[in-house]
Enzyme design. Structure first.
Site, short mmCIF file in Angstrom:
data_model
loop_
_atom_site.label_atom_id
_atom_site.label_comp_id
_atom_site.label_asym_id
_atom_site.label_seq_id
_atom_site.Cartn_x
_atom_site.Cartn_y
_atom_site.Cartn_z
N SER A 105 0.71 -1.24 0.11
CA SER A 105 0.06 -0.10 0.17
C SER A 105 0.59 1.24 -0.02
O SER A 105 1.97 1.13 0.42
CB SER A 105 -1.05 0.02 1.23
OG SER A 105 -0.30 0.00 2.47
N SER A 106 0.24 2.48 -0.15
CA SER A 106 0.64 3.68 -0.15
C SER A 106 0.00 4.73 0.30
O SER A 106 -1.29 4.54 0.35
CB SER A 106 1.18 4.10 -1.77
OG SER A 106 -0.01 4.38 -2.35
N GLY A 107 0.72 5.97 0.82
CA GLY A 107 -0.09 6.91 1.51
C GLY A 107 0.73 7.97 1.86
O GLY A 107 2.04 8.29 1.04
N THR A 108 0.35 9.14 2.22
CA THR A 108 1.07 10.27 2.38
C THR A 108 2.42 10.01 3.32
O THR A 108 3.15 10.75 2.92
CB THR A 108 0.32 11.25 3.67
OG1 THR A 108 0.00 10.49 4.70
CG2 THR A 108 -1.12 11.56 2.76
N VAL A 142 4.53 0.80 1.49
CA VAL A 142 4.70 -0.43 2.30
C VAL A 142 4.85 -1.51 1.43
O VAL A 142 4.19 -1.88 0.34
CB VAL A 142 3.44 -0.79 3.53
CG1 VAL A 142 3.75 -1.87 4.02
CG2 VAL A 142 3.63 0.60 4.33
N ASP A 145 -5.03 6.76 17.77
CA ASP A 145 -5.67 6.44 16.60
C ASP A 145 -5.94 5.17 16.27
O ASP A 145 -5.60 4.48 15.47
CB ASP A 145 -4.44 6.73 15.39
CG ASP A 145 -5.38 7.06 13.81
OD1 ASP A 145 -6.57 7.34 13.78
OD2 ASP A 145 -4.54 7.00 12.92
N GLY A 160 4.37 7.36 2.52
CA GLY A 160 5.33 6.69 1.68
C GLY A 160 4.77 5.43 1.38
O GLY A 160 3.61 5.20 0.88
#
EC number: 2.7.11.22
Length: 426
Positions: free
Chosen positions: A48-51, A55, A173, A53
């Site tokens: 996966s990716s996100g803000t 994985v 969170d 970076g």
């Protein structure tokens, strides 16, 4: 503060010694430089990716047994030029805390690698998370999550949370996507990017992070604008997760009001309405600190405009309806969470944070100490199979020289938030 020998709380008031639990992490986890990720790990694929970076899933080389999840932080980018201006506060917190924390119900960090100005956090690999498990049970011809599995998941989650809180760490969170589960049924609290120490803070917790906890799991004191808060915010989130495991949908599914251009945090009117619909209107008689909350006037306005002034708590009605709709046996049989489950849920979803049950108190609750014993493997006795985490070969270039990307077609963009956003539209 932290220690590798922190005991593992069990349901009869004793402790399991930390030494009896397997750990892949070598002692003295720290930063490794002058080594390349590919020299130590074989990259299986992209997760996966996100803000933050990207994985990747990996397998250890040269005697390092097991599977790993490697989080690659991306540097700041301006146009097509990468600016190495440092890491986000979230990344620094996560690295600092994960380097010290060590408990069977908290995600395990194997090492941190610095390679050509890129930082990689190497974690143990977990095949599942609670959001994935919940989604699996919502599909046609599938049944509710077995009551013994829910009990084990919740116990392990609270056990990890007790460790964090005992060591002065707020997670801030907790949500199904951040609760990881290994293929052997061990629950791990993951994603400590918003976590922080709360022992004698120099400033109020609000001054550092004005918005914490994903909206559906955000405690009422946070919605009411409290400038300082306690570990009780994590326990409210646990209550929301407990309810979601039972009902297979978020109990308080509101819509978040975004901050304006001046970065002013708005009153989360819709989310508060969702809570009041089930929990009733909070009152100063049972929550004395309510009147001093910054958003108290907004709550009064909401109550007047929506006719909530006489709204009473209907959590028990929601609970009984949930048990009936999902096929749990009536009474306190082995196949149902029973009356003890409702009592624990009501104590977790207590409006007043000073009265909300603590992690230690929750672990000693009759829900865990009576009836079916808690299992260390949450999948014990379950004959079904959960799908493996999706790993794609489309984009598995982990090299430090490769441009850290964002969302790409066909790939998940930040699996922790993307799936939640999809459910919001449903």
């Amino acid at each position: 503060m932290f220690g590798r020998n922190f005991p593992f709380f069990n349901s009869i008031g004793g402790f399991y010694p930390r030494e009896s639990l397997d750990s892949k992490r070598p002692s003295g986890t720290g930063y490794t430089s002058k080594v390349r990720v590919r020299d130590k790990y074989h990259i299986v694929g992209f997760i996966s990716s996100g803000t933050y970076g990207r994985v990747y899933k990996a397998i250890g080389k040269d005697g390092r047994k097991g599977e790993y999840a490697i989080k690659k932080f991306k540097p700041d980018k301006e146009g097509e030029i990468i600016q190495y201006t440092g890491l986000s506060q979230s990344a620094i917190r996560e690295m600092a805390l994960c380097s010290e924390l060590d408990h069977p119900n908290v995600v395990q960090l194997a090492e941190i690698i610095l390679e050509d100005k890129c930082i990689f956090m190497v974690f143990e690999y977990t095949e599942h998370d609670l959001l994935q498990i919940i989604h699996h049970h919502t599909q046609p011809q599938r049944h509710a999550i077995p009551a013994p599995m829910i009990k084990s998941i919740l116990f392990q989650l609270l056990n990890g949370l007790l460790y964090l809180h005992t060591n002065w760490v707020l997670h801030r969170d907790l949500k199904p996507a951040n609760i990881l589960v290994t293929s052997s049924g061990a629950v791990r609290i993951g994603d400590l990017g918003l976590a922080r120490l709360f022992y004698k803070p120099l400033n109020s917790l609000y001054s550092g992070d004005k918005v914490v906890v994903t909206i559906w799991y955000r405690a009422p004191e946070l919605l009411m604008g409290s400038r300082h808060y306690t570990p009780a915010v994590d326990l409210w989130a646990v209550g929301c997760i407990f309810a979601e495991l039972l009902s297979l949908r978020p109990i308080f599914k509101g819509e978040e009001a975004k901050m304006d251009s001046k970065k002013t945090v708005p009153f989360q009117r819709n989310q508060m309405m969702k809570i009041i619909d089930i929990m009733g209107l909070p009152r100063k008689e049972t929550w004395p600190g309510l009147v001093s909350m910054p958003e108290f006037s907004q709550l009064q306005s909401l109550a007047m405009s929506r006719g909530y002034l006489n709204r009473q708590c209907n959590l028990e009605g929601w609970y009984q309806s949930c048990l009936k709709n999902n096929g749990y046996s009536p009474g306190s049989a082995a196949g149902t969470p029973g009356a003890e489950g409702f009592d624990l849920l009501s104590r977790l979803l207590e409006y007043d944070p000073t009265k909300r049950i603590s992690a230690r108190e929750a672990l000693e609750h009759p829900y865990f100490t009576t009836g079916t014993p808690v299992t260390a493997n949450c999948f014990a006795g379950y004959e079904g199979k959960y799908p493996h985490r999706r790993v794609t070969q489309d984009d598995n270039d982990i090299r430090s020289g490769s441009l850290p990307g964002t969302k790409r077609s066909g790939l998940p963009d930040d699996s922790l938030m993307g799936r939640a956003a999809k459910r919001l539209k449903e």
